[in-house]
Design a protein around this motif. Structure first.
Motif, PDB file in Angstrom:
ATOM      1  N   LEU A   1      -6.004   7.765  -3.163  1.00  0.00           N
ATOM      2  CA  LEU A   1      -6.990   7.478  -4.209  1.00  0.00           C
ATOM      3  C   LEU A   1      -8.184   6.696  -3.664  1.00  0.00           C
ATOM      4  CD1 LEU A   1      -4.619   6.660  -7.198  1.00  0.00           C
ATOM      5  CD2 LEU A   1      -5.914   8.767  -6.792  1.00  0.00           C
ATOM      6  N   THR A   2      -7.922   5.744  -2.777  1.00  0.00           N
ATOM      7  CA  THR A   2      -9.014   4.982  -2.171  1.00  0.00           C
ATOM      8  C   THR A   2      -9.904   5.908  -1.338  1.00  0.00           C
ATOM      9  OG1 THR A   2      -7.694   2.964  -2.133  1.00  0.00           O
ATOM     10  CG2 THR A   2      -9.582   3.057  -0.629  1.00  0.00           C
ATOM     11  N   THR A   3      -9.285   6.776  -0.569  1.00  0.00           N
ATOM     12  CA  THR A   3     -10.037   7.732   0.246  1.00  0.00           C
ATOM     13  C   THR A   3     -10.856   8.667  -0.630  1.00  0.00           C
ATOM     14  OG1 THR A   3      -8.347   7.631   1.966  1.00  0.00           O
ATOM     15  CG2 THR A   3      -9.830   9.536   2.003  1.00  0.00           C
ATOM     16  N   MET A   4     -10.243   9.177  -1.679  1.00  0.00           N
ATOM     17  CA  MET A   4     -10.939  10.081  -2.593  1.00  0.00           C
ATOM     18  C   MET A   4     -12.157   9.401  -3.207  1.00  0.00           C
ATOM     19  SD  MET A   4      -9.573  11.632  -6.204  1.00  0.00           S
ATOM     20  CE  MET A   4      -9.649  10.002  -6.929  1.00  0.00           C
TER      21      MET A   4
ATOM     22  N   LEU B   1     -14.945   8.858  -0.540  1.00  0.00           N
ATOM     23  CA  LEU B   1     -15.641  10.116  -0.256  1.00  0.00           C
ATOM     24  C   LEU B   1     -16.544  10.517  -1.420  1.00  0.00           C
ATOM     25  CD1 LEU B   1     -12.707  12.045   1.422  1.00  0.00           C
ATOM     26  CD2 LEU B   1     -14.879  11.447   2.516  1.00  0.00           C
ATOM     27  N   TRP B   2     -16.044  10.340  -2.647  1.00  0.00           N
ATOM     28  CA  TRP B   2     -16.854  10.715  -3.814  1.00  0.00           C
ATOM     29  C   TRP B   2     -18.103   9.833  -3.913  1.00  0.00           C
ATOM     30  CZ3 TRP B   2     -17.437  14.926  -6.276  1.00  0.00           C
ATOM     31  CH2 TRP B   2     -18.142  14.951  -7.488  1.00  0.00           C
ATOM     32  N   ASP B   3     -17.941   8.547  -3.634  1.00  0.00           N
ATOM     33  CA  ASP B   3     -19.107   7.647  -3.637  1.00  0.00           C
ATOM     34  C   ASP B   3     -20.135   8.092  -2.601  1.00  0.00           C
ATOM     35  OD1 ASP B   3     -18.112   6.078  -5.670  1.00  0.00           O
ATOM     36  OD2 ASP B   3     -17.355   4.498  -4.328  1.00  0.00           O
ATOM     37  N   GLN B   4     -19.666   8.533  -1.448  1.00  0.00           N
ATOM     38  CA  GLN B   4     -20.570   9.003  -0.400  1.00  0.00           C
ATOM     39  C   GLN B   4     -21.202  10.348  -0.763  1.00  0.00           C
ATOM     40  OE1 GLN B   4     -18.114   9.060   3.123  1.00  0.00           O
ATOM     41  NE2 GLN B   4     -18.024   6.821   3.246  1.00  0.00           N
TER      42      GLN B   4
ATOM     43  N   VAL C   1       0.851  -1.186   0.000  1.00  0.00           N
ATOM     44  CA  VAL C   1       0.000   0.000   0.000  1.00  0.00           C
ATOM     45  C   VAL C   1       0.888   1.237   0.000  1.00  0.00           C
ATOM     46  CG1 VAL C   1      -1.774   1.293   1.246  1.00  0.00           C
ATOM     47  CG2 VAL C   1      -1.800  -1.193   1.288  1.00  0.00           C
ATOM     48  N   SER C   2       0.737   2.033  -1.036  1.00  0.00           N
ATOM     49  CA  SER C   2       1.515   3.263  -1.115  1.00  0.00           C
ATOM     50  C   SER C   2       0.665   4.429  -0.614  1.00  0.00           C
ATOM     51  CB  SER C   2       1.940   3.523  -2.561  1.00  0.00           C
ATOM     52  OG  SER C   2       0.831   3.934  -3.336  1.00  0.00           O
ATOM     53  N   PRO C   3       1.280   5.532  -0.260  1.00  0.00           N
ATOM     54  CA  PRO C   3       0.508   6.710   0.122  1.00  0.00           C
ATOM     55  C   PRO C   3      -0.477   7.135  -0.973  1.00  0.00           C
ATOM     56  CG  PRO C   3       2.785   7.001   0.755  1.00  0.00           C
ATOM     57  CD  PRO C   3       2.720   5.746  -0.078  1.00  0.00           C
TER      58      PRO C   3
END
Length: 91
Positions: free
Chosen positions: A27-30, A33-36, A20-22
């Motif tokens: 990107l996963t967080t983005m 959040l966008w899905d939410q 897992v890279s930063p």
């Protein structure tokens, strides 16, 4: 290679070897959040979550879209040397 550059490279290689890279985290967080923030049609229904996704996207952008830098070019045309700077260039 400077010591700081060498150390950053080591840290990046270690993160990648661990899976897992930063950038992966950003990107996963983005995306989460966008899905939410959006409904099934893609319409923003939660402005706060959309704004959070935007902040993360802005932080991740330099990793995906690096800035172009301008350079001075010295061109030798068989005895005639031209020095071209970004101010001389026509876009």
């Amino acid at each position: 290679m400077s010591e700081a550059t060498r150390r950053r490279k080591e840290v990046a290689e270690q993160a990648l070897s661990e899976g897992v890279s930063p950038l992966d985290v950003m990107l996963t967080t983005m995306r989460t959040l966008w899905d939410q923030a959006t409904d099934e049609a893609g319409k923003v229904v939660n402005l706060g979550k959309a704004m959070q996704a935007n902040v993360v996207a802005k932080d991740a952008a330099p990793f995906l879209h690096p800035k172009l830098s301008s350079v001075d070019a010295n061109v030798d045309l068989g005895g005639v040397t031209l020095n071209i700077t970004p101010d001389d260039a026509e876009l």
